[in-house]
Design an enzyme around this catalytic site. Structure first.
Site: not given
Ligand code: IMP
Length: 429
Positions: A13-14, A16-17, A40, A223, A301, A331-332, A412, A414
């Site tokens: 969730d850094e 990357k998208g 995601g 990830q 979510g 950074i914002d 980045s 925004s």
């Molecule tokens: P799994 O990949 O569903 O087995 O989840 C294992 C761990 O990785 C859990 O803590 C998830 O919240 C985390 N995790 C999996 N995919 C992501 C992602 O894309 N972003 C952030 N955390 C992730």
């Protein structure tokens, strides 16, 4: 060499998208090499929001997109995602999407097992995304996976199903669950087979061809390194290797092809799910950062946990992944804070550590040592050149760079694609 590998250098969730989308618009091909639809990625293009989980981010900009063998593929999730994007006007066909025919499938039994295990684990719960990722990878290394290429041979699947079901039925019995319904599974696979097969091919071969033609290839990680099954905060990790080295094995090109390694780093830290998080903030400051940063998981979510920037772990993940330069995102979100803190080391039982130890108990026990800096009241949102940034934000970025021992290539400012400050172009480096 003009290829770029993008990886997350924290717990995912850094952002990357956005960076991948920005790079994808300048690449000739984009390849996902690990993970599955647990990822995601949110892209915002001209104010329109696209949410991707399984498809490479290049698909939205029409760039040739490939799903490598290192990914675990849920075919039904794939169909849903393709249909959703098509509904948003994205064109997806066998010209711009290729799926490795040696990708293992995520099946309904994997999702079942993920849920059953988490429910039974009590305090030992990992907090997975519930997508069946772990069980699917287990079956891959256990040599009992059904793979994309098997969809063309459903009539001769019995020996594989025997092996797979013998394993799962024993586990299911332990959870008081009925055995796998093999007939229903075959029917479901028959129903989805054509849809997947139109994209299936040996991706390694396609990559060889595009590489020979001089194409710029973007390897898209999912990830983050702290969720890597070897190098992350084990056992609170995902089940794949998320480090840059996987780009080669998970796509079918050698390690000499993966090019510039761009580590995506958020200007603070977040994590979803359970596990150690040394700089976690349980106060209003953390809550404020979480709200301003919209820190809710794209896939589940769930509210993300929030903390100060941890230079110790980013220095570590940059080293482990051979990061050439970082993209500093969001950074914002730190705009308006009186002071900002950076973790520069850990204290553990009287000793000072300049790295995160491997033991889960020690990881949970380390206490962060902070350096405090003045914040900035001016807005950094939307800045497109370094000169547009407030002096204290520049100092913060420079200090981050020094502490992690890795240069900042991009900042980045925004979610919009063009709100990016470029210091070093990964594709021409
Ligand atoms: P799994 O990949 O569903 O087995 O989840 C294992 C761990 O990785 C859990 O803590 C998830 O919240 C985390 N995790 C999996 N995919 C992501 C992602 O894309 N972003 C952030 N955390 C992730």
């Amino acid at each position: 060499m003009a290829n770029v590998t993008v990886i997350g250098a924290q717990w995912g969730d850094e952002g990357k998208g956005k960076i991948v989308d920005w790079l994808a618009s300048r690449a000739d091909a984009v390849v996902r090499f690990q993970g599955g639809h647990n990822a995601g990625h949110t892209l915002v293009i001209d104010g329109k929001v696209f949410k991707l989980s399984l498809l490479p981010s290049g698909i939205v900009s029409g760039t040739m997109s490939m799903i490598g063998n290192g990914v675990v593929l849920d075919p039904w999730a794939l169909r849903d995602e393709v249909e959703k994007l098509e509904g948003q006007g994205v064109v997806i066909n066998d010209d711009n999407l290729a799926i490795a025919d040696n990708c293992p499938l995520i099946l309904p039994m994997h999702r079942d097992l993920d849920g059953l295990r988490e429910a039974a684990a009590g305090k030992g719960k990992i907090g997975t995304t519930g997508r069946g990722i772990g069980p699917a990878y287990e079956d891959k290394v256990g040599r009992r996976a059904i793979r994309v290429c098997d969809l063309a041979h459903l009539d001769s699947l019995d020996p594989q199903l025997d092996r797979l079901c013998a394993h799962h039925d024993a586990l299911r019995a332990g959870f008081d669950q009925p055995p796998v319904d093999r007939e229903a599974l075959i029917e479901e696979l028959r129903d989805i087979a054509d849809f997947v097969q139109r994209f299936a091919q040996p991706v390694w071969k396609r990559l060889k061809k595009v590489r020979k033609a001089g194409a710029k290839i973007l390897f898209e990680g999912a990830q983050g390194v702290l969720l890597d099954v070897d190098h992350g905060t084990y056992p609170f990790v995902t089940s794949s290797n998320t480090v840059s080295g996987t780009a080669a094995a998970g796509s079918g090109l050698g390690p000499n092809s993966t090019g510039f390694v761009l580590g995506i780093v958020k200007a603070y830290t977040t994590r979803v799910g359970s596990g150690p998080f040394p700089t976690e903030l349980d106060d209003e400051v953390g809550q404020g950062i979480g709200e301003r940063g919209h820190e809710f998981g794209t896939v589940t979510g769930r509210q993300r946990r929030v903390g100060w920037f941890d230079a110790v772990i980013v220095r570590q993940t940059c080293a482990i992944s051979g990061v050439t330069g970082i993209a500093l995102t969001k950074i914002d979100v730190l705009d308006g804070l009186d002071t900002v803190k950076i973790c520069t080391g850990y204290r553990l039982r009287g000793n000072v550590y300049d790295y995160l130890p491997s033991h889960a108990g020690e990881q949970a026990e380390v206490e962060p040592i902070y350096e405090e800096m003045d914040g900035w009241s001016e807005s950094t949102a939307g800045a497109r050149s370094f000169a547009d940034l407030p002096a204290n934000a520049i100092k913060y970025i420079q200090r981050v760079q020094e502490l992690i021992e890795c240069p900042v290539a991009l900042v980045s400012t925004s979610p919009e694609r063009d709100d990016t400050i470029l210091m070093r172009d990964p594709f021409v480096d």
